[in-house]
Scaffold this motif. Structure first.
Motif, PDB file in Angstrom:
ATOM      1  N   VAL A   5       4.083 -10.181   1.379  1.00  0.00           N
ATOM      2  CA  VAL A   5       5.379  -9.683   1.849  1.00  0.00           C
ATOM      3  C   VAL A   5       5.242  -8.172   1.979  1.00  0.00           C
ATOM      4  CG1 VAL A   5       7.838  -9.505   1.370  1.00  0.00           C
ATOM      5  CG2 VAL A   5       6.573 -11.534   0.595  1.00  0.00           C
ATOM      6  N   PRO A   6       4.978  -7.669   3.206  1.00  0.00           N
ATOM      7  CA  PRO A   6       4.790  -6.224   3.391  1.00  0.00           C
ATOM      8  C   PRO A   6       6.061  -5.444   3.055  1.00  0.00           C
ATOM      9  CG  PRO A   6       4.107  -7.450   5.351  1.00  0.00           C
ATOM     10  CD  PRO A   6       4.829  -8.408   4.456  1.00  0.00           C
ATOM     11  N   GLU A   7       5.902  -4.338   2.342  1.00  0.00           N
ATOM     12  CA  GLU A   7       7.039  -3.486   1.991  1.00  0.00           C
ATOM     13  C   GLU A   7       7.493  -2.720   3.236  1.00  0.00           C
ATOM     14  OE1 GLU A   7       8.343  -0.110  -1.275  1.00  0.00           O
ATOM     15  OE2 GLU A   7       6.221  -0.503  -0.947  1.00  0.00           O
ATOM     16  N   ALA A   8       8.738  -2.935   3.614  1.00  0.00           N
ATOM     17  CA  ALA A   8       9.283  -2.279   4.802  1.00  0.00           C
ATOM     18  C   ALA A   8       9.214  -0.767   4.659  1.00  0.00           C
ATOM     19  CB  ALA A   8      10.728  -2.719   5.022  1.00  0.00           C
ATOM     20  N   GLY A   9       8.771  -0.102   5.725  1.00  0.00           N
ATOM     21  CA  GLY A   9       8.704   1.353   5.723  1.00  0.00           C
ATOM     22  C   GLY A   9       7.438   1.920   5.122  1.00  0.00           C
ATOM     23  N   GLU A  10       6.667   1.081   4.437  1.00  0.00           N
ATOM     24  CA  GLU A  10       5.433   1.569   3.822  1.00  0.00           C
ATOM     25  C   GLU A  10       4.203   0.832   4.343  1.00  0.00           C
ATOM     26  OE1 GLU A  10       3.648   2.734  -0.550  1.00  0.00           O
ATOM     27  OE2 GLU A  10       5.793   2.517  -0.245  1.00  0.00           O
ATOM     28  N   VAL A  11       4.350  -0.482   4.508  1.00  0.00           N
ATOM     29  CA  VAL A  11       3.227  -1.308   4.947  1.00  0.00           C
ATOM     30  C   VAL A  11       3.580  -1.963   6.274  1.00  0.00           C
ATOM     31  CG1 VAL A  11       1.786  -3.306   4.399  1.00  0.00           C
ATOM     32  CG2 VAL A  11       2.475  -1.728   2.576  1.00  0.00           C
ATOM     33  N   GLU A  12       2.758  -1.685   7.268  1.00  0.00           N
ATOM     34  CA  GLU A  12       2.974  -2.252   8.596  1.00  0.00           C
ATOM     35  C   GLU A  12       2.447  -3.682   8.691  1.00  0.00           C
ATOM     36  OE1 GLU A  12       1.355  -0.580  12.691  1.00  0.00           O
ATOM     37  OE2 GLU A  12       2.650   0.857  11.637  1.00  0.00           O
ATOM     38  N   GLU A  13       1.323  -3.929   7.968  1.00  0.00           N
ATOM     39  CA  GLU A  13       0.669  -5.240   8.067  1.00  0.00           C
ATOM     40  C   GLU A  13      -0.192  -5.469   6.831  1.00  0.00           C
ATOM     41  OE1 GLU A  13      -2.402  -7.538  11.144  1.00  0.00           O
ATOM     42  OE2 GLU A  13      -1.691  -5.514  11.607  1.00  0.00           O
ATOM     43  N   VAL A  14      -0.309  -6.741   6.431  1.00  0.00           N
ATOM     44  CA  VAL A  14      -1.225  -7.157   5.369  1.00  0.00           C
ATOM     45  C   VAL A  14      -2.198  -8.149   5.989  1.00  0.00           C
ATOM     46  CG1 VAL A  14      -1.450  -8.222   3.092  1.00  0.00           C
ATOM     47  CG2 VAL A  14       0.612  -6.908   3.648  1.00  0.00           C
ATOM     48  N   PHE A  15      -3.489  -7.968   5.729  1.00  0.00           N
ATOM     49  CA  PHE A  15      -4.498  -8.873   6.272  1.00  0.00           C
ATOM     50  C   PHE A  15      -5.644  -8.991   5.275  1.00  0.00           C
ATOM     51  CE2 PHE A  15      -5.603  -4.629   7.530  1.00  0.00           C
ATOM     52  CZ  PHE A  15      -6.987  -4.567   7.493  1.00  0.00           C
ATOM     53  N   THR A  16      -6.563  -9.916   5.532  1.00  0.00           N
ATOM     54  CA  THR A  16      -7.708 -10.087   4.636  1.00  0.00           C
ATOM     55  C   THR A  16      -9.005  -9.977   5.433  1.00  0.00           C
ATOM     56  OG1 THR A  16      -7.694 -12.497   4.873  1.00  0.00           O
ATOM     57  CG2 THR A  16      -6.410 -11.560   3.040  1.00  0.00           C
ATOM     58  N   VAL A  17     -10.049  -9.591   4.725  1.00  0.00           N
ATOM     59  CA  VAL A  17     -11.375  -9.430   5.318  1.00  0.00           C
ATOM     60  C   VAL A  17     -12.357 -10.251   4.479  1.00  0.00           C
ATOM     61  CG1 VAL A  17     -13.185  -7.759   5.896  1.00  0.00           C
ATOM     62  CG2 VAL A  17     -10.787  -7.128   6.151  1.00  0.00           C
ATOM     63  N   PRO A  18     -13.282 -10.974   5.123  1.00  0.00           N
ATOM     64  CA  PRO A  18     -14.223 -11.815   4.370  1.00  0.00           C
ATOM     65  C   PRO A  18     -15.110 -11.023   3.405  1.00  0.00           C
ATOM     66  CG  PRO A  18     -14.283 -12.345   6.711  1.00  0.00           C
ATOM     67  CD  PRO A  18     -13.470 -11.092   6.572  1.00  0.00           C
ATOM     68  N   PHE A  19     -15.416 -11.658   2.300  1.00  0.00           N
ATOM     69  CA  PHE A  19     -16.296 -11.077   1.295  1.00  0.00           C
ATOM     70  C   PHE A  19     -17.647 -10.711   1.915  1.00  0.00           C
ATOM     71  CE2 PHE A  19     -19.316 -11.253  -2.251  1.00  0.00           C
ATOM     72  CZ  PHE A  19     -18.671 -10.463  -3.190  1.00  0.00           C
ATOM     73  N   ALA A  20     -18.149 -11.544   2.823  1.00  0.00           N
ATOM     74  CA  ALA A  20     -19.458 -11.286   3.433  1.00  0.00           C
ATOM     75  C   ALA A  20     -19.476  -9.957   4.184  1.00  0.00           C
ATOM     76  CB  ALA A  20     -19.831 -12.437   4.370  1.00  0.00           C
ATOM     77  N   HIS A  21     -18.362  -9.591   4.814  1.00  0.00           N
ATOM     78  CA  HIS A  21     -18.296  -8.318   5.539  1.00  0.00           C
ATOM     79  C   HIS A  21     -18.227  -7.145   4.559  1.00  0.00           C
ATOM     80  CE1 HIS A  21     -17.456  -5.553   8.815  1.00  0.00           C
ATOM     81  NE2 HIS A  21     -16.428  -5.093   8.137  1.00  0.00           N
ATOM     82  N   ILE A  22     -17.371  -7.266   3.568  1.00  0.00           N
ATOM     83  CA  ILE A  22     -17.172  -6.191   2.589  1.00  0.00           C
ATOM     84  C   ILE A  22     -18.437  -5.947   1.774  1.00  0.00           C
ATOM     85  CG2 ILE A  22     -15.897  -5.557   0.480  1.00  0.00           C
ATOM     86  CD1 ILE A  22     -14.279  -5.337   3.139  1.00  0.00           C
ATOM     87  N   SER A  23     -19.154  -7.021   1.423  1.00  0.00           N
ATOM     88  CA  SER A  23     -20.277  -6.906   0.488  1.00  0.00           C
ATOM     89  C   SER A  23     -21.608  -6.548   1.140  1.00  0.00           C
ATOM     90  CB  SER A  23     -20.432  -8.217  -0.281  1.00  0.00           C
ATOM     91  OG  SER A  23     -20.744  -9.283   0.601  1.00  0.00           O
ATOM     92  N   ASP A  24     -21.664  -6.508   2.468  1.00  0.00           N
ATOM     93  CA  ASP A  24     -22.914  -6.231   3.172  1.00  0.00           C
ATOM     94  C   ASP A  24     -23.009  -4.747   3.548  1.00  0.00           C
ATOM     95  OD1 ASP A  24     -25.154  -6.146   4.758  1.00  0.00           O
ATOM     96  OD2 ASP A  24     -24.445  -7.637   6.213  1.00  0.00           O
ATOM     97  N   PRO A  25     -23.961  -4.013   2.967  1.00  0.00           N
ATOM     98  CA  PRO A  25     -24.100  -2.595   3.325  1.00  0.00           C
ATOM     99  C   PRO A  25     -24.298  -2.360   4.818  1.00  0.00           C
ATOM    100  CG  PRO A  25     -25.384  -3.075   1.364  1.00  0.00           C
ATOM    101  CD  PRO A  25     -24.899  -4.404   1.898  1.00  0.00           C
ATOM    102  N   ALA A  26     -24.829  -3.351   5.535  1.00  0.00           N
ATOM    103  CA  ALA A  26     -25.043  -3.208   6.982  1.00  0.00           C
ATOM    104  C   ALA A  26     -23.726  -3.185   7.766  1.00  0.00           C
ATOM    105  CB  ALA A  26     -25.939  -4.331   7.498  1.00  0.00           C
ATOM    106  N   SER A  27     -22.619  -3.560   7.133  1.00  0.00           N
ATOM    107  CA  SER A  27     -21.308  -3.517   7.792  1.00  0.00           C
ATOM    108  C   SER A  27     -20.800  -2.086   7.945  1.00  0.00           C
ATOM    109  CB  SER A  27     -20.276  -4.316   6.987  1.00  0.00           C
ATOM    110  OG  SER A  27     -20.626  -5.667   6.904  1.00  0.00           O
TER     111      SER A  27
END
Length: 194
Positions: A130-152
C-alpha cells in the motif's frame, strides 16, 4: 526459503567497511554532521524478490528515485532497525510482524548528509503493498538473481556540482536503480558472490 536466508546470512558474515556516494572519485565536503537513517532490504522469504519503491517526484530528498523503504531515525525510534521497520510500514504497508530481521550492513554515507544503515530482512507470508500517498509513487519487486549478481551493476556518470560524479546503476526493466540504492545493493551482491 532456507536457501535465501542462508545466502543472506553468509553475506552478513563477510566483513566490509562502510560505503559512500563519494566512493567513485568525488571528494566529499569537509566536516558534515550525518543524520542516522535506516533502510529495509526486505526479500520475500519464498521467492527472494526484493521490495523497492519509486519515490514521489515532489519529495525534498531523492525525488523520483528508486529506493529501499526507509528514512531518517526519528526521536521515537530505538535505532536504525526500528526506523527502517517503521518507515517500511508507513511507506509500503509492510507489517513489522511479517519481517524477520537478519542483520545490518555497514552504513552508507549519502550526498544529502545521511548515514544510511541497510537492514537485511525476510518477509514472511503474503504482502500486498500500500504505497504512502505523497511519498511513494510505486512499489515493485526485483528478482534475487538480479540483485545478487555483481554483473547486474555497472558504473555511469554525470556532471554534479561542477565535477563528474560516477555512481553504480543496476537497471531492471523500466526502473533505473542507481546512486545510494545501487551502491548498497552492489555491496550486498559483492558479499553474496564472495
Amino acid at each position: 526459503m532456507s536457501a535465501i536466508r542462508d545466502k543472506l546470512m553468509r553475506a552478513l558474515s563477510h566483513p566490509t567497511g562502510p560505503s559512500s556516494d563519494f566512493d567513485l572519485g568525488v571528494t566529499p565536503p569537509g566536516e558534515v554532521v550525518l543524520h542516522p537513517a535506516g533502510v529495509l532490504a526486505a526479500f520475500d522469504a519464498v521467492d527472494g524478490r526484493l521490495i523497492l519503491t519509486k519515490r514521489a517526484s515532489s519529495l525534498r530528498h531523492h525525488p523520483g528515485q528508486i529506493a529501499l523503504p526507509g528514512g531518517k531515525v526519528d526521536p521515537g525510534d530505538a535505532d536504525e532497525i526500528a526506523a527502517a521497520l517503521r518507515e517500511a510500514n508507513e511507506e509500503v504497508g509492510l507489517n513489522p510482524t511479517q519481517v524477520e530481521v537478519l542483520g545490518i550492513l555497514p552504513p552508507h554515507r549519502t550526498v544529502t548528509g545521511f548515514a544510511m544503515t541497510p537492514v537485511l530482512a525476510l518477509v514472511h507470508g503474503p504482502f500486498r503493498p500500500v504505497p504512502e500517498a505523497g511519498e511513494v509513487e510505486e512499489v515493485f519487486t526485483v528478482p534475487f538473481a538480479h540483485i545478487s549478481d555483481p554483473a547486474s551493476y555497472h558504473i555511469e556518470g554525470r556532471m554534479w556540482q561542477g565535477a563528474r560524479r560516477d555512481y553504480y546503476v543496476a537497471p531492471w526493466g523500466p526502473y533505473y536503480i542507481w546512486g545510494a540504492t545501487a551502491r548498497v545493493l552492489h555491496s550486498l551482491a559483492t558479499r553474496l558472490s564472495a
